[in-house]
Scaffold this motif. Structure first.
Motif, mmCIF file in Angstrom:
data_model
loop_
_atom_site.group_PDB
_atom_site.id
_atom_site.type_symbol
_atom_site.label_atom_id
_atom_site.label_comp_id
_atom_site.label_asym_id
_atom_site.label_seq_id
_atom_site.Cartn_x
_atom_site.Cartn_y
_atom_site.Cartn_z
ATOM 1 N N ASN A 154 0.311 5.048 -3.437
ATOM 2 C CA ASN A 154 0.518 5.846 -4.878
ATOM 3 C C ASN A 154 1.863 6.357 -5.956
ATOM 4 O O ASN A 154 2.551 5.959 -6.535
ATOM 5 C CB ASN A 154 -0.022 7.651 -4.429
ATOM 6 N N PHE A 155 2.620 6.066 -4.958
ATOM 7 C CA PHE A 155 4.083 5.987 -5.525
ATOM 8 C C PHE A 155 4.243 4.665 -5.904
ATOM 9 O O PHE A 155 5.443 4.588 -6.911
ATOM 10 C CB PHE A 155 5.033 6.330 -3.773
ATOM 11 N N ILE A 156 4.281 3.653 -5.326
ATOM 12 C CA ILE A 156 3.947 2.227 -5.924
ATOM 13 C C ILE A 156 3.491 2.117 -7.259
ATOM 14 O O ILE A 156 3.360 0.890 -7.647
ATOM 15 C CB ILE A 156 3.957 0.911 -4.876
ATOM 16 N N ASP A 157 2.520 2.605 -7.524
ATOM 17 C CA ASP A 157 1.718 2.426 -8.391
ATOM 18 C C ASP A 157 2.198 2.932 -10.263
ATOM 19 O O ASP A 157 2.250 4.303 -10.606
ATOM 20 C CB ASP A 157 0.652 3.352 -8.780
ATOM 21 N N GLY A 158 3.060 2.455 -10.438
ATOM 22 C CA GLY A 158 4.858 2.440 -11.670
ATOM 23 C C GLY A 158 4.472 1.570 -12.761
ATOM 24 O O GLY A 158 5.530 1.848 -13.837
ATOM 25 N N VAL A 159 4.241 0.479 -11.725
ATOM 26 C CA VAL A 159 4.121 -0.513 -12.566
ATOM 27 C C VAL A 159 2.886 -1.273 -13.434
ATOM 28 O O VAL A 159 1.949 -0.835 -12.777
ATOM 29 C CB VAL A 159 4.733 -1.585 -12.289
ATOM 30 N N ASP A 160 2.940 -1.898 -15.063
ATOM 31 C CA ASP A 160 1.470 -2.427 -14.350
ATOM 32 C C ASP A 160 1.165 -3.670 -14.194
ATOM 33 O O ASP A 160 1.891 -4.376 -13.907
ATOM 34 C CB ASP A 160 1.334 -3.166 -16.704
ATOM 35 N N GLY A 161 -0.449 -3.238 -12.744
ATOM 36 C CA GLY A 161 -0.509 -4.434 -12.256
ATOM 37 C C GLY A 161 -0.200 -4.226 -11.247
ATOM 38 O O GLY A 161 -0.391 -4.738 -10.173
#
Length: 362
Positions: A154-161
């Motif tokens: 969840n935390f690593i979902d911070g950049v497109d793609g």
């Protein structure tokens, strides 16, 4: 060959459903103003539709239920129930920001559900020199590791793609392992996740038309954790088909490396490990002027590199491989290396950070 067809078909259907649903959901978001708004912690500058996880969830589960010849109904039933809890947790969090501790409570409840259904860590197969887990420690260890990885993803979902790319690498590898060891239902589920994520990436790769949101990242991260437990337990009944635990570690390495690194930095700074900041690996890479596309490809390539390294070093012990992976992570994922890569990248493609500043100024 017939079984291979039964993998390709649900994979393709999952991707197709996701690709078809996302434009519909984007229209709904625009009508009802369901946007992820920019703020000082986020890197996007435009109001962007969120909750793309709805299409991912629909694509993977419609496809799976349509094509899987489910051998272990009990496990799958509990897994579906648990993911529903997290789906609605993510959905309401995307709508109104559920407090972090409440989200963790729902993650713990979901983990207890799959634990009761049979997804429990029985043996670490030598990871950190630990083998069989006493019964009284199986639940707390399962809780710790599943909740930790769900949050790491969840935390690593911070950049497109980025989350989608890492998910594709991980779930395709898991699907190949389940296929190799004859676990058809879990192979189909893994490839359905891969297909849904590829369909989502069609709209999420920079510049993103939609974000995954917690609706997607919580469910996908949780499924990856549950499938990893199933892989880890593959050899419990029959040691001859045991999956090398190094491979499972390699598949999950980058999100775990990132969350461990961030927690250590936060504690050294005297702040809560759960306090949001900009110390994640993708924040570090972006700070050197890389764009979202380059950042996602760089991190996905490193994740794939760790997996391929494990294939080459299959003969070494799991703990030696863990040490090598951490050493490589520290060696390559740091300021000096990114500075050198940035010099080469900017000469070829230009400095994306500077371009963004000019765009905002105009």
């Amino acid at each position: 060959m017939d079984f291979l067809f039964h993998l390709v078909t649900p994979f393709g259907l999952s991707m197709f459903i996701t690709i078809l649903l996302i434009p519909v959901w984007i229209s709904v978001c625009r009508k009802w103003k369901l946007f992820d708004e920019p703020d000082k912690r986020k890197h996007h500058v435009n109001m962007t539709p969120s909750m793309g996880g709805i299409a991912i969830y629909a694509g993977l589960f419609i496809s799976f239920l349509s094509f899987a010849e489910i051998a272990d109904h009990e496990k799958i039933r509990f897994l579906f129930g648990a993911t529903l809890i997290l789906f609605f947790t993510g959905f309401f969090d995307d709508l109104m920001d559920v407090p972090p501790m409440k989200k963790m409570v729902f993650q713990a409840i979901s983990t207890c559900v799959i634990y009761y259904g049979g997804f429990r860590i029985l043996d670490l197969n030598g990871i950190l020199w630990i083998h069989e887990i006493p019964v009284f420690l199986q639940l707390p260890l399962t809780l710790l590791l599943v909740v930790m990885f769900t949050n790491a993803f969840n935390f690593i979902d911070g950049v497109d793609g980025l989350a989608g790319s890492l998910g594709v690498v991980a779930t395709s590898c898991m699907g190949a392992l389940f296929f190799h060891y004859g676990k058809e239902d879990f192979a189909v589920l893994s490839f359905c996740i891969t297909g849904a994520l590829l369909g989502f990436l069609f709209y999420n790769f920079s510049p993103a038309k939609i974000f995954m949101g917690d609706t997607g990242s919580l469910v996908v991260g949780f499924l990856m954790a549950a499938l990893s437990i199933e892989l880890l337990n593959t050899g419990t009944a029959n040691p001859d088909i045991a999956v090398n635990p190094s491979f499972i570690f390699a598949i999950l390495f980058l999100p775990l490396f990132d969350i461990t690194r961030v927690f250590i930095i936060r504690m050294l700074n005297g702040t809560s490990p759960f306090h949001a900041d900009r110390n994640h690996l993708h924040h570090l890479i972006l700070s050197f002027g890389f764009g979202h596309r380059s950042t996602s490809l760089m991190m996905a390539a490193f994740s794939l590199f760790i997996v391929l390294l494990q294939v080459l070093l299959d003969f070494i012990s799991v703990n030696l491989f863990i040490a090598i992976s951490i050493a490589l992570g520290l060696a390559f994922m740091n300021n000096k290396v990114f500075r050198l890569l940035a010099v080469v990248h900017h000469r070829i493609f230009g400095n994306q950070k500077a371009k963004d500043v000019r765009i905002r100024a105009n």
